[in-house]
Design a protein around this motif. Structure first.
Motif, PDB file in Angstrom:
ATOM      1  N   GLU A  71      11.092   7.573  -1.722  1.00 17.55           N
ATOM      2  CA  GLU A  71       9.958   7.917  -2.585  1.00 17.55           C
ATOM      3  C   GLU A  71       8.814   8.499  -1.777  1.00 17.55           C
ATOM      4  O   GLU A  71       8.076   9.361  -2.267  1.00 17.55           O
ATOM      5  CB  GLU A  71       9.485   6.693  -3.369  1.00 17.55           C
ATOM      6  N   TYR A  72       8.654   8.041  -0.541  1.00 19.69           N
ATOM      7  CA  TYR A  72       7.632   8.646   0.319  1.00 19.69           C
ATOM      8  C   TYR A  72       7.971  10.110   0.586  1.00 19.69           C
ATOM      9  O   TYR A  72       7.123  11.000   0.425  1.00 19.69           O
ATOM     10  CB  TYR A  72       7.502   7.893   1.632  1.00 19.69           C
ATOM     11  N   GLY A 162       7.710   3.515  -1.124  1.00 21.78           N
ATOM     12  CA  GLY A 162       7.027   4.757  -0.790  1.00 21.78           C
ATOM     13  C   GLY A 162       6.016   4.731   0.333  1.00 21.78           C
ATOM     14  O   GLY A 162       5.185   5.633   0.429  1.00 21.78           O
ATOM     15  N   ILE A 163       6.048   3.706   1.209  1.00 18.96           N
ATOM     16  CA  ILE A 163       5.094   3.660   2.320  1.00 18.96           C
ATOM     17  C   ILE A 163       5.851   3.913   3.622  1.00 18.96           C
ATOM     18  O   ILE A 163       6.802   3.201   3.935  1.00 18.96           O
ATOM     19  CB  ILE A 163       4.372   2.313   2.383  1.00 18.96           C
ATOM     20  N   PRO A 164       5.437   4.909   4.405  1.00 20.53           N
ATOM     21  CA  PRO A 164       6.211   5.274   5.608  1.00 20.53           C
ATOM     22  C   PRO A 164       5.951   4.345   6.782  1.00 20.53           C
ATOM     23  O   PRO A 164       4.915   3.673   6.864  1.00 20.53           O
ATOM     24  CB  PRO A 164       5.693   6.680   5.921  1.00 20.53           C
ATOM     25  N   GLY A 165       6.883   4.312   7.719  1.00 17.36           N
ATOM     26  CA  GLY A 165       6.682   3.635   8.980  1.00 17.36           C
ATOM     27  C   GLY A 165       5.782   4.450   9.886  1.00 17.36           C
ATOM     28  O   GLY A 165       5.653   5.664   9.733  1.00 17.36           O
ATOM     29  N   LEU A 166       5.161   3.775  10.851  1.00 19.19           N
ATOM     30  CA  LEU A 166       4.250   4.443  11.778  1.00 19.19           C
ATOM     31  C   LEU A 166       4.751   4.439  13.213  1.00 19.19           C
ATOM     32  O   LEU A 166       4.407   5.338  13.981  1.00 19.19           O
ATOM     33  CB  LEU A 166       2.864   3.778  11.724  1.00 19.19           C
ATOM     34  N   ASN A 189      -1.896  11.782  -4.358  1.00 17.24           N
ATOM     35  CA  ASN A 189      -2.388  11.510  -5.704  1.00 17.24           C
ATOM     36  C   ASN A 189      -3.565  10.548  -5.636  1.00 17.24           C
ATOM     37  O   ASN A 189      -3.576   9.608  -4.854  1.00 17.24           O
ATOM     38  CB  ASN A 189      -1.276  10.890  -6.569  1.00 17.24           C
ATOM     39  N   LYS A 190      -4.549  10.780  -6.462  1.00 23.02           N
ATOM     40  CA  LYS A 190      -5.727   9.902  -6.493  1.00 23.02           C
ATOM     41  C   LYS A 190      -5.394   8.586  -7.204  1.00 23.02           C
ATOM     42  O   LYS A 190      -4.609   8.594  -8.137  1.00 23.02           O
ATOM     43  CB  LYS A 190      -6.883  10.622  -7.191  1.00 23.02           C
ATOM     44  N   PRO A 191      -5.988   7.479  -6.730  1.00 20.23           N
ATOM     45  CA  PRO A 191      -6.907   7.371  -5.603  1.00 20.23           C
ATOM     46  C   PRO A 191      -6.181   7.508  -4.265  1.00 20.23           C
ATOM     47  O   PRO A 191      -5.153   6.867  -4.046  1.00 20.23           O
ATOM     48  CB  PRO A 191      -7.503   5.963  -5.764  1.00 20.23           C
ATOM     49  N   ASP A 192      -6.725   8.374  -3.409  1.00 17.12           N
ATOM     50  CA  ASP A 192      -6.098   8.703  -2.134  1.00 17.12           C
ATOM     51  C   ASP A 192      -6.585   7.721  -1.065  1.00 17.12           C
ATOM     52  O   ASP A 192      -7.650   7.897  -0.464  1.00 17.12           O
ATOM     53  CB  ASP A 192      -6.442  10.140  -1.746  1.00 17.12           C
ATOM     54  N   CYS A 193      -5.799   6.688  -0.822  1.00 17.75           N
ATOM     55  CA  CYS A 193      -6.195   5.627   0.113  1.00 17.75           C
ATOM     56  C   CYS A 193      -6.430   6.145   1.523  1.00 17.75           C
ATOM     57  O   CYS A 193      -7.419   5.803   2.172  1.00 17.75           O
ATOM     58  CB  CYS A 193      -5.123   4.539   0.157  1.00 17.75           C
ATOM     59  N   MET A 194      -5.506   6.960   2.016  1.00 17.71           N
ATOM     60  CA  MET A 194      -5.627   7.421   3.398  1.00 17.71           C
ATOM     61  C   MET A 194      -6.839   8.324   3.590  1.00 17.71           C
ATOM     62  O   MET A 194      -7.444   8.332   4.663  1.00 17.71           O
ATOM     63  CB  MET A 194      -4.354   8.139   3.835  1.00 17.71           C
ATOM     64  N   ALA A 195      -7.212   9.070   2.584  1.00 16.55           N
ATOM     65  CA  ALA A 195      -8.410   9.895   2.687  1.00 16.55           C
ATOM     66  C   ALA A 195      -9.638   9.004   2.877  1.00 16.55           C
ATOM     67  O   ALA A 195     -10.541   9.327   3.674  1.00 16.55           O
ATOM     68  CB  ALA A 195      -8.567  10.763   1.447  1.00 16.55           C
ATOM     69  N   CYS A 236      -3.405   2.603  -4.536  1.00 13.51           N
ATOM     70  CA  CYS A 236      -3.130   3.952  -4.016  1.00 13.51           C
ATOM     71  C   CYS A 236      -2.310   4.752  -5.026  1.00 13.51           C
ATOM     72  O   CYS A 236      -1.254   4.289  -5.469  1.00 13.51           O
ATOM     73  CB  CYS A 236      -2.375   3.870  -2.698  1.00 13.51           C
ATOM     74  N   GLY A 237      -2.785   5.941  -5.351  1.00 12.00           N
ATOM     75  CA  GLY A 237      -2.077   6.789  -6.290  1.00 12.00           C
ATOM     76  C   GLY A 237      -0.726   7.240  -5.795  1.00 12.00           C
ATOM     77  O   GLY A 237       0.172   7.528  -6.585  1.00 12.00           O
ATOM     78  N   SER A 238      -0.539   7.289  -4.463  1.00  4.11           N
ATOM     79  CA  SER A 238       0.721   7.748  -3.907  1.00  4.11           C
ATOM     80  C   SER A 238       1.845   6.761  -4.164  1.00  4.11           C
ATOM     81  O   SER A 238       3.016   7.096  -3.979  1.00  4.11           O
ATOM     82  CB  SER A 238       0.581   7.954  -2.393  1.00  4.11           C
ATOM     83  N   GLN A 239       1.519   5.541  -4.585  1.00  2.00           N
ATOM     84  CA  GLN A 239       2.558   4.539  -4.820  1.00  2.00           C
ATOM     85  C   GLN A 239       3.069   4.543  -6.258  1.00  2.00           C
ATOM     86  O   GLN A 239       3.914   3.746  -6.629  1.00  2.00           O
ATOM     87  CB  GLN A 239       2.026   3.152  -4.471  1.00  2.00           C
ATOM     88  N   GLU A 240       2.552   5.442  -7.070  1.00  7.35           N
ATOM     89  CA  GLU A 240       3.032   5.563  -8.448  1.00  7.35           C
ATOM     90  C   GLU A 240       4.325   6.353  -8.444  1.00  7.35           C
ATOM     91  O   GLU A 240       4.397   7.472  -7.966  1.00  7.35           O
ATOM     92  CB  GLU A 240       2.004   6.270  -9.320  1.00  7.35           C
ATOM     93  N   ASN A 241       5.411   5.765  -8.969  1.00  7.65           N
ATOM     94  CA  ASN A 241       6.714   6.435  -8.991  1.00  7.65           C
ATOM     95  C   ASN A 241       6.940   7.147 -10.306  1.00  7.65           C
ATOM     96  O   ASN A 241       6.333   6.819 -11.285  1.00  7.65           O
ATOM     97  CB  ASN A 241       7.826   5.426  -8.762  1.00  7.65           C
TER      98      ASN A 241
END
Length: 241
Positions: A71-72, A162-166, A189-195, A236-241
């Motif tokens: 998903e990421y 949907g959260i990547p490894g670092l 996607n908003k809300p953009d946590c990393m921003a 985080c909006g990026s976690q919406e599937n």
């Protein structure tokens, strides 16, 4: 300054597809062998930069995508296609592709688990490395910065779906991506946590985090943590599937 950086980044990105046009016809002209219509064959354009197994490129700017949560990867392809991330070669390649096709590409590389490339991080001072470790494991409450591990997992191998490894990412890539959030050339996607997090990091913080992460030993047998095992400190909006 940020406006100038955005302009430079976009101009370089626009030039790269033009350069690629001088390379691609050489391969396209060789029609002596039939082309098999398989997903492996269709992702060869991805492999040119990211490696056949998604192991990452020879330099620090083409990350390992093999083994990242599907998903990421899918959301990053959508972000390139829909204009939230800016890098002209990626935008050019995915622009005509459907959601279904992008999901197939994401699943393909998510199921690959190649070794990690050598990261060759720069030598940082002990003070900088300690700061990097602090930001990754504890964050900095005085600046409103959450720990990287609070979202990316205690082991920093990512979290399904949907959260990547670092760990295993090169110093250059990590620092460049944080910079991209700061200059509005990468978004989610908003809300953009990393921003929000990136906006609170100083140049010294970015170098410290990137250096500490790039110096950690990555294990190709490790997998992202299960879905639901991490409760992120923000929505985080990026976690919406």
């Amino acid at each position: 300054m940020n406006t100038l950086l955005r302009q430079i980044t976009r101009q370089i990105g626009r030039m790269l597809p033009v350069a690629c046009l001088f390379v691609l016809p050489v391969h396209a002209a060789d029609l002596s062998h039939p082309v098999t219509n398989t997903l492996k064959q269709r992702v060869e354009s991805c492999a040119m930069c990211h490696g056949e197994q998604g192991q990452g490129g020879a330099n620090g700017f083409y990350p390992r995508i093999g083994g990242k949560p599907a998903e990421y990867l899918y959301h990053q392809l959508l972000n390139f296609r829909d204009g939230r991330r800016e890098y002209a070669p990626m935008e050019y390649m995915v622009r005509p592709l459907s959601d279904k096709y992008l999901h197939e590409i994401a699943e393909y590389f998510a199921n690959k688990h190649p070794d990690f490339p050598d990261t060759h991080p720069p030598k940082l001072s002990d003070k900088a490395m300690a700061r990097g470790k602090q930001l990754v494991s504890e964050g900095d409450p005085s600046k409103g910065i959450p720990a990287c591990s609070s979202c990316h997992g205690k082991q920093l191998h990512g979290v399904e779906p949907g959260i990547p490894g670092l760990v295993g990412l090169p110093y250059e890539y990590i620092s460049a991506q944080i910079g991209a959030w700061q200059t509005d050339t990468r978004a989610a996607n908003k809300p953009d946590c990393m921003a929000k997090v990136a906006a609170k990091l100083s140049p010294a913080d970015i170098s410290a985090v990137s250096g500490w992460l790039a110096s950690q030993t990555a294990d190709a047998s490790a997998r992202p943590a299960p879905a639901g095992s991490v409760h992120t400190p923000m929505t985080c909006g990026s976690q919406e599937n």
